[in-house]
Design a protein around this motif. Structure first.
Motif, PDB file in Angstrom:
ATOM      1  N   ARG A  70       0.836  -1.206   0.000  1.00 27.13           N
ATOM      2  CA  ARG A  70       0.000   0.000   0.000  1.00 27.13           C
ATOM      3  C   ARG A  70       0.868   1.252   0.000  1.00 27.13           C
ATOM      4  O   ARG A  70       0.553   2.244  -0.653  1.00 27.13           O
ATOM      5  CB  ARG A  70      -0.927  -0.010   1.225  1.00 27.13           C
ATOM      6  CG  ARG A  70      -2.115  -0.941   1.047  1.00 27.13           C
ATOM      7  CD  ARG A  70      -2.683  -1.370   2.395  1.00 27.13           C
ATOM      8  NE  ARG A  70      -3.903  -2.155   2.254  1.00 27.13           N
ATOM      9  CZ  ARG A  70      -3.955  -3.413   1.845  1.00 27.13           C
ATOM     10  NH1 ARG A  70      -2.843  -4.038   1.496  1.00 27.13           N
ATOM     11  NH2 ARG A  70      -5.102  -4.064   1.777  1.00 27.13           N
ATOM     12  N   LYS A  71       1.978   1.185   0.744  1.00 26.10           N
ATOM     13  CA  LYS A  71       2.866   2.349   0.798  1.00 26.10           C
ATOM     14  C   LYS A  71       3.497   2.594  -0.573  1.00 26.10           C
ATOM     15  O   LYS A  71       3.640   3.738  -1.015  1.00 26.10           O
ATOM     16  CB  LYS A  71       3.959   2.105   1.848  1.00 26.10           C
ATOM     17  CG  LYS A  71       4.918   3.261   2.036  1.00 26.10           C
ATOM     18  CD  LYS A  71       4.267   4.411   2.755  1.00 26.10           C
ATOM     19  CE  LYS A  71       5.215   5.565   2.910  1.00 26.10           C
ATOM     20  NZ  LYS A  71       4.629   6.659   3.678  1.00 26.10           N
TER      21      LYS A  71
ATOM     22  N   VAL B 260       1.771   4.966  -2.911  1.00 26.09           N
ATOM     23  CA  VAL B 260       1.584   6.396  -2.638  1.00 26.09           C
ATOM     24  C   VAL B 260       2.901   7.115  -2.366  1.00 26.09           C
ATOM     25  O   VAL B 260       2.920   8.292  -2.061  1.00 26.09           O
ATOM     26  CB  VAL B 260       0.640   6.624  -1.425  1.00 26.09           C
ATOM     27  CG1 VAL B 260      -0.755   6.156  -1.756  1.00 26.09           C
ATOM     28  CG2 VAL B 260       1.168   5.906  -0.194  1.00 26.09           C
TER      29      VAL B 260
ATOM     30  N   SER C 198       6.332   9.094  -2.694  1.00 20.97           N
ATOM     31  CA  SER C 198       6.694  10.168  -3.634  1.00 20.97           C
ATOM     32  C   SER C 198       7.887   9.736  -4.482  1.00 20.97           C
ATOM     33  O   SER C 198       8.657   8.863  -4.088  1.00 20.97           O
ATOM     34  CB  SER C 198       7.045  11.440  -2.877  1.00 20.97           C
ATOM     35  OG  SER C 198       8.309  11.286  -2.276  1.00 20.97           O
TER      36      SER C 198
ATOM     37  N   GLU D 120       4.963  10.892   1.143  1.00 22.74           N
ATOM     38  CA  GLU D 120       3.971  10.435   0.169  1.00 22.74           C
ATOM     39  C   GLU D 120       3.664  11.566  -0.811  1.00 22.74           C
ATOM     40  O   GLU D 120       3.981  12.722  -0.548  1.00 22.74           O
ATOM     41  CB  GLU D 120       2.700  10.001   0.905  1.00 22.74           C
ATOM     42  CG  GLU D 120       2.965   8.826   1.830  1.00 22.74           C
ATOM     43  CD  GLU D 120       1.714   8.319   2.518  1.00 22.74           C
ATOM     44  OE1 GLU D 120       0.627   8.840   2.234  1.00 22.74           O
ATOM     45  OE2 GLU D 120       1.844   7.394   3.338  1.00 22.74           O
TER      46      GLU D 120
ATOM     47  N   GLU E  87      -1.648  14.642  -2.044  1.00 20.03           N
ATOM     48  CA  GLU E  87      -2.934  14.222  -2.625  1.00 20.03           C
ATOM     49  C   GLU E  87      -3.669  15.395  -3.260  1.00 20.03           C
ATOM     50  O   GLU E  87      -4.425  15.235  -4.202  1.00 20.03           O
ATOM     51  CB  GLU E  87      -3.816  13.593  -1.541  1.00 20.03           C
ATOM     52  CG  GLU E  87      -3.372  12.177  -1.202  1.00 20.03           C
ATOM     53  CD  GLU E  87      -4.228  11.557  -0.113  1.00 20.03           C
ATOM     54  OE1 GLU E  87      -5.300  12.098   0.178  1.00 20.03           O
ATOM     55  OE2 GLU E  87      -3.803  10.527   0.430  1.00 20.03           O
TER      56      GLU E  87
ATOM     57  N   ARG F 257      -1.740   4.955 -10.833  1.00 18.04           N
ATOM     58  CA  ARG F 257      -2.315   6.149 -10.197  1.00 18.04           C
ATOM     59  C   ARG F 257      -3.066   7.004 -11.205  1.00 18.04           C
ATOM     60  O   ARG F 257      -4.130   7.536 -10.907  1.00 18.04           O
ATOM     61  CB  ARG F 257      -1.199   6.973  -9.546  1.00 18.04           C
ATOM     62  CG  ARG F 257      -0.673   6.365  -8.269  1.00 18.04           C
ATOM     63  CD  ARG F 257       0.153   7.366  -7.489  1.00 18.04           C
ATOM     64  NE  ARG F 257       1.423   7.663  -8.144  1.00 18.04           N
ATOM     65  CZ  ARG F 257       2.575   7.089  -7.821  1.00 18.04           C
ATOM     66  NH1 ARG F 257       2.611   6.187  -6.859  1.00 18.04           N
ATOM     67  NH2 ARG F 257       3.688   7.404  -8.441  1.00 18.04           N
TER      68      ARG F 257
ATOM     69  N   GLN G 121      -5.772   2.067  -8.021  1.00 15.94           N
ATOM     70  CA  GLN G 121      -5.027   1.578  -6.851  1.00 15.94           C
ATOM     71  C   GLN G 121      -5.783   0.494  -6.087  1.00 15.94           C
ATOM     72  O   GLN G 121      -5.216  -0.526  -5.728  1.00 15.94           O
ATOM     73  CB  GLN G 121      -4.716   2.718  -5.865  1.00 15.94           C
ATOM     74  CG  GLN G 121      -3.776   3.763  -6.423  1.00 15.94           C
ATOM     75  CD  GLN G 121      -4.488   4.959  -7.001  1.00 15.94           C
ATOM     76  OE1 GLN G 121      -5.482   4.806  -7.700  1.00 15.94           O
ATOM     77  NE2 GLN G 121      -3.999   6.155  -6.730  1.00 15.94           N
TER      78      GLN G 121
END
Length: 1474
Positions: free
Chosen positions: A403-404, A407, A409, A622, A625, A1109, A1114
């Motif tokens: 999951r990390k 997201v 960066s 991350e 958003e 993305r 996702q």
């Protein structure tokens, strides 16, 4: 107590009546109070806790079933029976009162039945509450009924053997009560039907554990079905059960993620308090520069020392509560461990005391059996909890990392490679799993040591310290050995890496090795590395021998030192059986924690490193958003973007509005920020200033196409719903129809990892089709037309992107270098160094004559080159792949068929070691165990020595012999350890050498058929298994086998009656072992097969994160990843349960042997001495562990010995002809003239195929230059392969200078003719080695060759000159230079015949001209055969051979052939030569 029973005649407990009699019994008072109250007390204590537990664990209610009705009815009957007793007591009282009798009723007759009645009512109500909460089988209730039945059984026996004044009513009620209890016990052992609406009922194949009864769960009986299936036939994926809901990703991962996020918030909160005053907050909403200032303040004021969020704490909160159960089990198990030695003490006491009644012996035996069985169940339950926790932990970590990764960066993403992140999942998660099993040892080991020392001190007093000192000394010695072994391991790994790297190159360049006859040189290179590896292995083996010596001798040295000190301190200290054997048993217990502690500590250190790495990854920054706003237009205002917050901005001062539905082209030089502009629109970059807004959904086509390992159709549809007509339209528009016809299964073709079986252009088109299919509002296309051929590019532009394309009404931002498309764009943005310098339509920009016009001039030349070779080479490539695919499938089948290992493999291994050495090793094993047995037997004789005046007279002699036996044991251990290790090294040297030789002797067809991965695997994994794993497993296997046999022998000598029991138990043991090994191996295979998809999918996700993305997929990918993890755990869970299943059954066999050894010893107590009995039972107590270990080792041995079979399998594959003949009839310097005479020659690639070339008859004179031409597949290369005998002729023959080449050794032939191959292959090593691996030429000759091949200036400019290291595949030289190195090889060998397989697209014209001119001058007097792709190189040759469909079409001089106007003329015309 007294008061309650004051009217019952005897006192509450009378030991003369209970213990010291032949027929024991408990007093009436004890029976009526304690035995009645114990079950009641148990239920009243458990009920509240159990009630709360049920309240929080609701599984849905169970409908009333016959079982439940029966339980309730029996419960009520019991309640009625108890109340009947109470009323009877009242009635008796009233009778007594009215009868004016002096005797009154004892209170116990009222109190006990009342208590019992209320308890029975509670039990009935609990049963109903369980039904409402969905409990199918209850452990609490089963235990209650069991305790009640046991207590009642004592009373039952007592009532039968000594009828006192019989009260008929009470007797009747008691017998009814006892019968009902038995029925209740039976009913509670059964399992009820599943509750309504439970999750399990939704699963296709639910796990039987949920519905299994309590007894089935604690004995792991519920998995038997699967194990039987696995024994009958190999298990398949469909046999596996669904995971329990609490083990699934969707349940486990969110818990950890939530706790981890809380941790991160805790860390952030204190910072924020120091930064903002709440009044200022609203100002941040304005669009101007305020947020920027504020963020700067934020950065300035961040306190220097920040607390890291603790992953450890998050893990503890998530998995701690369940894991604590295991600690509880562990405490119970640690205490139970010491029951065995204490019962042994009581048994020896019993044998010594002839006045003791014999029932006591039976009682001890029963107690020993019950305790050992209980200990087994508790221990296996403990392991089960540990493994399940470990499994959940791995699921959670994998899920959290996944999951990390979606997201994270881009700046953070760049700090670690894909491999490192995948390692977090595979290696680090695995380390946690391993640690969880042992982590309890941190407190449990000291506890065990303290308890053992306490009991030892009681037994032998202070002399125990001598033994403990020896043990403590052993720990640092082993620590030093472990450290040293580690350094050897590192050295061995380094050699191994070098060897595998070289092998990989050899296998990839095998064709070149064969053409040059260089196999032996490389065989020697590999062997040299292998020898250095074996030298390190040998050193490690000596260390290993010392380590084994210390561990095997430790228990003996400990016993020896302790007993020596004990008998020497004081004359009066007599070593009797009780002291000797109880101490031995305790010392055996003490070994385990001392062994384990260093292991656990090192495991913890490793896990803490992993924890740090995970923590760093999960704390990475991350993506913002909110960086892209959703609005009604596509625009960037005053945008400043960078890839990393601290870097200089990549894009500066961007302001652009993109009109709805327009086609915008973005152009600029390489590195001007075109792709970054698209990333900024996607929100992939750090937004430093300004705002970005996008309207509607977005589809993105990246520059490098990202392809999933799925079918072609799945790649295009990409999780959207299926619309057939739209799908066909998209495929047609993206020019994929012709490709679908080529692919073996059309759009159902499985595409390999990273799209290996597609060409670059196809990948790009699939990537585009995915975006088009998605049907979004905005399309961001990053140069999708770069990888496709010009005509395809044109088709795609017209049908998809252009004004008449499928996307004509959508907004399209197209980054492109294709100039022909620009006039059709509505708007063109020109980028220079991260800024938009010009914008406008094509005509406007042309008029300005700025950066755009310059860009046009740069790229205009490139447009002319049109490449059409892509698809043809792809076809050939694909054919190879599909063959490989078939072969892979085939090899997979082979592996699963040969699961039962043949004895012949063991025999092969023995032969590899050397039969003599094998026999010596076995003899040494035997002598060690014999010495060990004899020393313990000697100890038992010593303890039976008569005591004269308080001392044993011959103790010095006894001690001396005991010590000598110990020394001989030590020598035997050391010798067998060394002999096995050395034997293992000899075997691995022999097996590796023969495999290497056999592989190099295989023909080319073998390498085309066998995936190189398989071969490399044999040289890495299988060889490693043979090097290091098999010898240590053999040592342990032999050790445990002799232990088991030795123990049985001792027990048989002591109590021959056991001979009746051992065969049936042996058969049971054998069956359990066979069942387990079959299934466990299948489960292991299924688990490893399903493990790699987890990592490949993760790998894929990391590479395509930006695409995922952009499409907003996702959630779907997270579900897919969770599904794969669960799929893997589905095979892992049964394999851990199968291990527990096995352990419970094996330990039960062991416990039976202990029981029978004790039982028969008690029966034969008259004839047995205490020493022999102590010896027999202490051996029996060790047997359980040895049995379990033996099964583990035998299954490991079977699993790993397969490596020998796999390494040997290349002995039977086909081989090439001999390399050299013994009597060579060749004249020296052959070939002298270079005449080649080909007569009726033909060959085919495989038995079942057509001839590739047929009836070719050509005579070529010495010194002639002959060109060979023909279309693709005409058989040009086949002819040269025949000349070098890479493929043997099927018909006809070739003579060189009158010698038939079929009669020569391959090396004799190949070393006397030279080839310059099409692809220049270099090997890692020095340049000199690449030119002359056999060191057959002097440096001058080498330099001369370099000069002639125009490399002298380049090489002399290198710092190391000829010793310049070439990297793998020669990648640190350019392609042209590599081609020239191949020319230098040819010049160095300078044979009379040179074959030139001309490089097609690989070489630039300049290099090509260099090669041609050198050949013309240097090989003037040689016969040169050139396979020509460019006809201009052979127009001045003597003759040209034209091949067509494998036959000779024309053969004459070029000028003659042109006048004939045949095939050659056509080809020349196409090339523009005529």
């Amino acid at each position: 107590y007294e008061f309650i029973c004051h009217l019952i005649p005897p006192p509450p407990q009378d030991w003369n009546r209970t213990w010291h009699v032949g027929n024991p019994d408990l007093t009436q008072c004890f029976q009526n109070t304690v035995l009645v109250w114990v079950p009641c007390l148990y239920l009243w204590v458990c009920a509240p806790i159990y009630f709360l537990y049920l309240k929080s664990h609701d599984r849905g209610y169970i409908c009333m079933t016959h079982l439940n009705r029966a339980k309730t009815a029996v419960g009520f009957l019991l309640w009625i029976v108890c109340w009947a007793d109470v009323f009877y007591s009242f009635w008796e009282r009233s009778q007594h009162d009215s009868g004016a009798s002096s005797s009154t009723q004892a209170p116990v007759n009222l109190v006990s039945p009342t208590m019992l009645g209320i308890t029975m009512l509670l039990a009935t109500l609990l049963t109903q509450y369980e039904r409402l909460k969905g409990v199918q089988s209850s452990g609490v209730m089963l235990n209650f009924w069991l305790v009640a039945v046991l207590c009642a059984t004592v009373t039952f026996r007592s009532k039968i053997i000594q009828p006192l004044t019989v009260c008929v009513f009470r007797y009747t009620t008691f017998y009814i009560y006892y019968t009902l209890l038995l029925i209740s016990l039976l009913l509670s052992a059964l399992s009820d039907q599943p509750p309504l609406f439970s999750e399990a009922s939704k699963d296709a194949n639910p796990c039987p554990e949920i519905g299994a009864s309590f007894l089935s769960r604690i004995s792991f009986w519920w998995i038997t079905g699967l194990i039987v299936t696995g024994y009958k036939r190999p298990l398949e994926q469909k046999d596996l059960w669904c995971l329990n809901s609490e083990d699934r990703s969707q349940r486990v991962v969110p818990q950890l993620v939530r706790r981890w996020n809380n941790e991160c918030l805790k860390v952030k909160r204190p910072e924020e308090k120091t930064l903002y005053s709440p009044k200022k907050a609203p100002r941040g909403e304005r669009k101007e520069g305020v947020p920027v200032e504020e963020s700067e303040i934020l950065i300035m004021k961040t306190p220097q020392k920040t607390r890291e969020p603790s992953l450890f704490w998050a893990l503890c909160l998530t998995f701690g509560p369940y894991f604590l159960i295991s600690s509880l089990y562990k405490i119970i198990q640690d205490i139970l461990m010491f029951v065995g030695p204490n019962i042994l003490r009581l048994l020896i006491q019993f044998v010594n005391d002839s006045s003791a009644p014999s029932w006591q012996g039976y009682f001890y035996t029963a107690l020993l059996f019950v305790c050992t069985c209980f200990q087994t169940l508790i221990l296996q339950k403990y392991f089960h909890v540990c493994f399940v926790t470990g499994m959940r932990l791995r699921t959670a970590i994998v899920g959290a990392v996944y999951r990390k990764a979606l997201v994270i960066s881009n700046a953070a993403r760049r700090t670690s490679t894909v491999g490192e992140i995948v390692n977090l999942m595979s290696v680090d998660a695995q380390r946690f799993m391993d640690l969880i099993t042992y982590i309890n040892m941190i407190w449990s080991a000291p506890l065990q040591v303290i308890l053992a020392l306490y009991f030892l001190w009681q037994n032998l007093g202070p002399s125990v310290l001598a033994g403990v000192a020896v043990m403590v000394l052993m720990v640092p010695i082993n620590g030093v050995i472990a450290m040293k072994t580690k350094t050897y391991q590192v050295a061995q790994m380094k050699s191994k890496d070098n060897r595998i790297k070289l092998m990989n190159e050899v296998l990839n360049g095998i064709k070149v090795l064969k053409l040059y006859a260089w196999e032996l040189a490389f065989k020697d290179k590999v062997s040299a590395i292998r020898e250095s590896e074996l030298r390190v292995l040998k050193k490690a083996a000596y260390l290993g021998a010392i380590s084994t010596f210390t561990w095997v001798c430790a228990p003996f040295l400990v016993a020896l030192s302790t007993f020596t000190v004990y008998v020497m301190i004081d004359e009066r200290n007599v070593l009797d059986a009780q002291k000797a054997f109880v101490s031995l048993a305790l010392f055996n217990i003490l070994r385990f924690p001392l062994n384990m502690l260093p292991m656990v500590i090192s495991s913890m250190v490793q896990a803490s490193v992993s924890m740090k790495r995970l923590c760093v990854f999960l704390s990475h920054e991350e993506l913002q958003e909110d960086s892209v706003e959703r609005s009604d237009s596509i625009s960037i205002e005053d945008g400043v973007f960078s890839w990393c917050r601290n870097d200089a901005p990549t894009l500066k001062r961007l302001s652009v509005r993109i009109p709805d539905g327009s086609l915008v082209a973005v152009v600029g030089h390489v590195g001007s920020g075109k792709s970054s502009l698209l990333s900024a629109l996607l929100g992939e970059m750090e937004k430093l200033e300004g705002s970005v807004s996008v309207k509607g959904s977005v589809a993105y086509v990246p520059q490098q196409a990202w392809i999933q390992n799925a079918t072609l159709k799945d790649n295009i549809v990409f999780g959207q719903e299926r619309k057939e007509s739209w799908y066909h339209r998209v495929v047609e528009a993206c020019a994929l129809l012709p490709d679908l016809e080529i692919l073996p299964a059309g759009d159902g073709t499985e595409i390999g990892e990273k799209g290996v079986n597609l060409s670059g252009g196809q990948k790009q088109r699939v990537s585009l089709a995915r975006a088009v299919y998605c049907d979004c509002a905005v399309y961001l296309l990053d140069d999708p037309l770069s990888a496709v051929d010009a005509h395809v590019g044109k088709h795609i532009f017209e049908k998809v992107v252009g004004p008449q394309g499928v996307l004509k009404d959508r907004t399209r931002v197209l980054v492109t270098h294709g100039l022909s498309f620009l006039p059709q764009a509505d708007l063109i943005l020109v980028m220079v160094e991260g800024e938009i310098t010009e914008r406008g339509s094509y005509l406007e920009l042309m008029a300005r004559d700025g950066a755009f016009a310059e860009f046009l001039r740069t790229y205009a030349n490139k447009e002319q080159e049109d490449d059409e070779s892509g698809d043809i080479c792809y076809l050939h490539h694909h054919h190879q792949l599909s063959c490989r695919h078939l072969y892979n499938h085939y090899s997979h089948v082979i592996i699963s068929i040969t699961t039962i290992v043949k004895l012949s493999v063991f025999w092969e291994y023995m032969k590899a070691i050397g039969v003599v050495l094998s026999c010596v090793s076995i003899f040494l094993f035997f002598s060690h165990h014999f010495a060990s047995l004899f020393s313990n037997y000697w100890l038992s004789l010593w303890t039976d020595d008569p005591v004269v005046n308080g001392t044993q007279p011959s103790r010095e002699m006894r001690l001396g012999v005991y010590g000598a036996l110990g020394a001989s044991q030590g020598i035997a251990v050391f010798c067998y350890s060394i002999s096995v290790s050395i034997g293992g090294i000899l075997a691995s040297r022999y097996l590796h050498q023969s495999m290497l030789y056999n592989v190099l002797r295989s023909p080319m067809s073998f390498f085309e058929r066998t995936p190189s991965g398989n071969l490399v695997n044999r040289f890495s994994k299988e060889t490693d298994t043979i090097d290091s794993i098999i010898p240590s497993i053999i040592k342990m296997f032999m050790g445990s086998m002799f232990n088991v046999v030795g123990s049985c022998v001792v027990i048989l000598i002591a109590t021959p009656l056991v001979a009746i029991i051992i065969p049936p138990l042996g058969i049971l043991y054998f069956f359990v072992q066979r069942f387990y090994v079959a299934s466990s191996r299948q489960l292991k295979r299924l688990e490893s097969v399903s493990r790699s998809p987890v990592y490949t999918h993760f790998n894929e996700t990391l590479l395509g994160a930006s695409v995922i993305r952009a499409f907003g997929e996702q959630e779907r990918f997270i579900r897919e990843s969770d599904g794969r993890v669960d799929h893997n755990q589905k095979a892992y869970y049964p394999s851990i349960v199968a291990n527990r299943w096995l352990a419970v059954r094996l330990e039960f066999v062991g416990n039976c042997i202990v029981m029978f050894a004790a039982l028969f010893a008690v029966m034969a107590r008259e004839s047995l001495s205490p020493g022999i009995m102590g010896l027999s039972i202490s051996y029996a107590l060790q047997l359980t562990a040895s049995l379990t270990w033996l099964v583990r080792m035998s299954s490991d041995l079977e699993t790993n010995i397969v490596a020998v079979e796999r390494v040997k399998e290349y002995e039977d594959t086909e081989k090439e002809a001999d390399w050299r003949h013994d009597q060579s009839s060749l004249p020296p310097g052959w070939p002298t003239a270079g005449n080649i005479d080909i007569r009726g020659f033909g060959l085919r690639y495989r038995e079942d195929q057509e001839l590739a070339v047929r009836n070719i008859t050509v005579a070529i004179h010495g010194g002639e230059k002959v060109g060979i031409v023909g279309r693709t597949g005409a058989g040009k290369s086949s002819l040269t392969l025949g000349l070098f005998r890479i493929i043997e002729a099927c018909e006809g023959e070739i003579h060189i200078d009158g010698v038939n080449i079929a009669t020569l050794g391959l090396h004799e032939l190949r070393s006397r003719i030279t080839i310059i191959p099409q692809d220049p292959v270099l090997f890692s090593g020095s340049l000199r080695m690449n030119l002359d691996p056999f060191d057959g030429y002097s440096d001058e000759e080498v330099w001369r060759a370099l000069e002639l091949s125009h490399l002298k200036s380049f090489v002399s400019g290198l710092p190391d000159k000829l010793n310049h290291e070439c990297s793998e595949g020669g990648e640190n030289l350019s392609l042209g230079q590599r081609q020239l190195v191949c020319l230098a090889r040819a010049l160095l060998r300078k044979t009379k015949i040179l074959v030139l397989d001309e490089a097609t697209a690989a070489v630039d014209l300049e290099t090509d001209n260099l090669i041609q001119s050198t050949i013309r001058t240097q090989f003037d007097d040689c016969t040169v055969l050139t396979i020509a792709h460019r006809l201009n190189t052979i127009m001045d040759y003597t003759r040209v051979l034209v091949l067509d469909k494998g036959e000779m079409a024309e053969f004459d001089s070029p000028s003659t052939l042109i006048t004939k106007r045949g095939i050659f003329y056509k080809m020349a015309k196409d090339s523009g030569l005529v």
